[in-house]
Design a protein around this motif. Structure first.
Motif: not given
Length: 210
Positions: A76-91
């Motif tokens: 869900d891209d709207d829930s975590v608008p971050v570009e860092d791949p590790s942070e995005r995947i972790a979220a």
């Protein structure tokens, strides 16, 4: 008239999928019979044959719905608008963990269904389909994210997807056994760090996208 009939059939299929999940969750996969499912759905027994050609087809519909819901939560891209791949995947992985924690008995039933499919000759194709479907769905989501953020993968993205699926399956299986929230979250964050490290900026990329 045709549209109304089609919608009615889809609604009945959805009712039967809901009922199958409820029966599995309460009584186990072996308890899923056509009569048990139609009774739980409050539908005539003949409705099953109208909606599904076999119990295997029903199970596939159950797993397909779980796949779509899992992908919606995890990517869900709207829930975590971050570009860092590790942070995005972790979220995304932590959101998926929350979903499993909210309905552990249902998650156990789905694990049981997958295990049965691997052992039952009549359902073995279903187990293979589920594995491939998850890998393809995750591959598509990873590729979409990396394209959007100008990144490439230092390993073939389909292999990255299969690695991620395997890591998540292991973490969820462990949590269902020990219910250790902290350990599961730490495992998923580590998994996200490992997988995220495979995503590099296009200017520095020496890997492949395909």
């Amino acid at each position: 008239m045709t549209t109304s009939t089609h919608r009615s059939a889809d609604e009945r299929r959805a009712q039967l999928v809901d009922a199958a999940v409820a029966v599995m969750t309460d009584d186990g996969v072996r308890a899923v019979t056509t009569r048990a499912v139609t009774a739980r759905a409050g539908l005539p027994h003949g409705t099953f044959a109208y909606c599904f050609g076999s119990k295997g087809e029903l199970f596939r519909a159950v797993l397909d719905r779980e796949l779509r819901q899992s992908m919606a939560v995890t990517f869900d891209d709207d829930s975590v608008p971050v570009e860092d791949p590790s942070e995005r995947i972790a979220a995304g992985l932590l959101a998926y963990l929350d979903r499993v924690r909210a309905a552990p008995d249902e998650a156990l039933a789905l694990f049981e269904l997958t295990a049965l499919a691997r052992r039952d000759p009549d359902l073995r194709d279903l187990a293979r389909w589920e594995q491939d479907a998850y890998a393809q769905a995750v591959t598509g989501n990873l590729r979409q994210w990396s394209d959007r953020h100008g990144r490439s993968w230092s390993a073939p993205v389909d292999q990255v997807a299969r690695l991620l699926v395997a890591l998540v399956d292991g973490a969820m299986s462990a949590w269902l056994s020990d219910r250790d929230d902290s350990a599961a979250a730490a495992t998923l964050r580590l998994a996200a760090t490992m997988v995220g490290a495979l995503a590099v900026q296009d200017a520095d990329a020496k890997g492949v996208r395909s």
